[in-house]
Enzyme design. Structure first.
Site, PDB file in Angstrom:
ATOM      1  CG  HIS A  33      -9.091   8.758  -6.235  1.00 54.58           C
ATOM      2  ND1 HIS A  33     -10.342   9.235  -5.929  1.00 54.58           N
ATOM      3  CD2 HIS A  33      -8.522   8.405  -5.053  1.00 54.58           C
ATOM      4  CE1 HIS A  33     -10.519   9.188  -4.614  1.00 54.58           C
ATOM      5  NE2 HIS A  33      -9.438   8.687  -4.065  1.00 54.58           N
TER       6      HIS A  33
ATOM      7  CD  GLU B  38      -6.254  13.065   5.457  1.00 51.52           C
ATOM      8  OE1 GLU B  38      -6.623  11.935   5.812  1.00 51.52           O
ATOM      9  OE2 GLU B  38      -5.086  13.321   5.112  1.00 51.52           O
TER      10      GLU B  38
ATOM     11  CD  GLU C 195      -7.880   8.398   8.377  1.00 44.75           C
ATOM     12  OE1 GLU C 195      -8.199   9.596   8.445  1.00 44.75           O
ATOM     13  OE2 GLU C 195      -8.128   7.677   7.389  1.00 44.75           O
TER      14      GLU C 195
END
Length: 672
Positions: free
Chosen positions: A377, A472, A177
């Site tokens: 999840h 995000e 990321e």
């Protein structure tokens, strides 16, 4: 005499088993279109390979071999026992993908080597040449002179021609990321893969790996300037790979094209994986989804129970109602389970017990009644030991409740401590998860994953992964610049589907409500760095068979541009890359049934692109529903400005796409 006979017998078994025979064609193999060649040469008994494209050298002779723990290195003193060259051509169908029908056409060279030293160990090398790139892998076959081993270094090198422009992120044993950099190759000293380059004569290459099954993830390090060498992610004690014969390594891949768009069109990575092991794939279905998710990143909701808890029964039912009304097939609910209040602690999460304000059975039943597919999840916090205790019961519970997709997460350091997200320990875990999920007819969306290497062919329930700096980051950091998502298709996107989670409409978070800081120093400066039309275009550009509309439902209600998301089909039959330059712009078209969807995007620079619509069916008129930047749109100063237009087009039409700075255009083509 017995030793001689036994050695000969082993040799004959190996040659028979792996099909090596003498071949007068030499130790090279050429792509079906005759443009690419990969070859092996021995230099004083040491194996090297090289690659040419259109007769120019792309990879100069580069070393191959291994070093082991407590064993002599496997690097030299080789002789070629035999070679075999064969051509393979077939097409295969995948249950989902950028293209449902995939052509798999290549020439393969198999070289059987044996040490001439006292050890007499065997090693086989496989080389394949496709029209869109080359690949090679090692095999340590069954043999008397080698059994169990620990690889301490894989010595594979990539001596890339020249000093090309390179798009890369720093190698990291735990995360991908990061924002991409563009530098010269020599400045890109230690990189994660895929790493993509543009050299002389417009030659584009991307180095990666395929079929990562039971091995360490590979990074690339310039231990000698200008030459990359494989740097494998270690176990906690420093071992790189623990194995035994027979063993095949992942493929080392080099996608090659004379234009950037050709890299994106490549099927090399997925072709190098084994066929599907799931006989009945009827339960594996692409879909769009929304989530109880974005509010947590904005800081208006929490994952854990309390006054701002997002995953309440009431909120879940409201999201189901919205999805059912708006043609959204799926809903992920983060924070539904017990343990979020203990984030970071060992054994924090319980993957079968709902939070105290969440009625899982009621929500699951209501979703089925409304025709909305719940996505489970499972956040692990990196606690692999704990998660593996829950997995079987958790997947069975999902199956029994009609939940056929699960989003997993591995945020945080790995338990047991010292192991890494991208080492062999976790590669084995990820594979265990995908196989168990298939047993219970569960599709997977993996966050904080090992990088994609094409196993979606073998396990097509492995739908999508994060493994990228996604949407995000805009909610709690300085965000992703406009260029980021026109780099991803040429880098991370080459590895496989990307759960970037596009679709934010409230770009400046003006309608978010009261926010509380949780992962940023100053949330007042956060925003999304694109225009609204670009958010729509990213649905097409950033391929994922599970494609998320990331924003809060209240920001979609009554919004005319949401119609594109409602109409968009995540189940794709065919894809075309119409143009593209890394970090500058890209235009793709994807067909679902008889409809086509087009997405085009640019970086911080406004530009006008011309595209032919020759992908449309000839002799047929289409209604083009166009979602485009307004004339005064700009990602920084006027990101919300967009226009919806309609036009009649055919395959003869040439479109002029006007893209604002940081902007884009999304089009739906419907047969008239």
């Amino acid at each position: 005499m017995k030793t001689i006979v036994y050695t000969l017998a082993v040799l004959l078994i190996i040659l028979g088993q792996y099909g090596c025979r003498s071949n007068e064609a030499g130790n090279k193999v050429t792509s079906p279109d005759q443009q690419l060649t990969i070859a092996l040469e021995l230099n004083d008994g040491k194996p090297f390979y090289y690659v040419t494209f259109k007769q120019d050298t792309v990879i100069y002779p580069s070393q191959l071999g291994f070093t082991f723990k407590d064993l002599p290195a496997l690097t030299g003193d080789f002789t070629i026992l035999s070679t075999k060259i064969a051509e393979h051509q077939l097409s295969w169908e995948q249950p989902w993908g950028e293209n449902k029908t995939v052509q798999n056409h290549y020439q393969e060279l198999v070289v059987c080597l044996q040490e001439t030293s006292e050890h007499k160990r065997f090693m086989n090398l496989y080389f394949r040449a496709y029209n869109d790139g080359v690949a090679f892998r090692y095999e340590l076959p069954e043999q008397n002179s080698l059994s169990d081993f620990v690889i301490m270094d894989e010595l594979t090198q990539f001596d890339v021609s020249g000093n090309p422009d390179t798009w890369w992120i720093w190698a990291d044993y735990n995360t991908y990321e990061k924002l991409y950099q563009k530098t010269s190759m020599e400045e890109a000293s230690w990189v994660a893969t895929p790493v993509t380059m543009k050299g002389e004569n417009n030659v584009h290459i991307s180095i990666h790996e395929a079929a990562l099954t039971d091995y360490a993830g590979m990074t690339l390090k310039q231990k000698e300037k200008g030459i990359y060498e494989a740097e494998l992610v270690p176990w906690a004690n420093g071992d790189k790979v623990r194995g035994s014969v027979p063993m095949k390594t992942p493929w080392r891949t080099i996608q090659i094209s004379d234009n950037a768009a050709g890299l994106v069109q490549s099927n090399l990575i997925v072709n190098l994986n084994e066929p599907s092991r799931i006989d009945d794939t009827s339960w594996i279905k692409p879909m769009k989804y929304i989530g109880i998710w974005w509010g947590m990143h904005l800081g208006t909701e929490t994952w854990y129970p309390g006054p701002r808890h997002g995953a309440t029964t009431e909120n879940a039912l409201a999201h189901i109602d919205f999805a059912a009304a708006k043609q959204i097939e799926g809903l992920v609910i983060e924070g539904w389970n017990d343990g979020w209040e203990n984030w970071g602690a060992k054994d924090a999460f319980d993957h079968v017990t709902p939070a105290r304000d969440f009625d899982l059975e009621k929500v699951a039943a209501y979703a089925q009644e409304k025709g909305v597919k719940l996505i489970g999840h499972h956040e692990t916090g990196g606690d692999i030991e704990s998660y593996e205790k829950y997995m079987e019961a958790a997947y069975k519970m999902c199956h029994d409740l009609g939940i056929h997709a699960v989003k997993t997460g591995y945020a945080g350091g790995i338990y047991p401590r010292g192991e890494h997200h991208h080492g062999q320990f976790m590669v084995r875990h990820y594979r265990k998860v995908v196989e168990l999920a298939a047993k219970y007819e569960i599709m997977l969306d993996v966050h904080e994953p090992i990088k994609p290497t094409g196993i979606r062919r073998t396990w097509p329930n492995m739908m999508t992964r994060e493994g990228v700096r996604g949407m995000e980051w805009n909610a709690w950091s300085d965000g992703n610049p406009p260029s980021h998502t026109v780099i991803i298709p040429f880098t991370r996107g080459l590895a496989g589907p990307t759960d970037y989670t596009p679709g934010t409409f409230d770009l400046l978070f003006a309608n978010a409500g009261k926010r509380e800081k949780w992962n940023a120093d100053d949330i007042s400066m956060t925003r999304t760095h694109t225009t609204l039309a670009r958010q729509l275009a990213n649905f097409v550009i950033l391929y994922s068979p599970l494609q998320m509309a990331s924003d809060l439902p209240k920001n979609y209600e009554g919004h005319p541009a949401f119609q594109f998301i409602a109409d968009y089909e995540a189940d794709c039959d065919e894809s075309r890359v119409l143009n593209g330059e890394i970090g500058q712009y890209i235009t793709l078209a994807r067909r679902s049934g008889e409809e086509w969807f087009l997405g085009s995007a640019t970086n911080e620079e406004a530009r006008t692109l011309t595209v032919k619509l020759d992908f449309l069916a000839p002799g047929t008129s289409y209604l083009a529903q166009v979602y485009t930047d307004a004339d005064d749109a700009h990602w920084k100063t006027n990101p919300q400005a967009y226009v919806i237009e309609e036009d009649e087009v055919t395959s003869e039409t040439v479109l002029i796409l006007k893209l604002a700075a940081g902007g884009g255009q999304a089009i739906r083509f419907v047969r008239k």
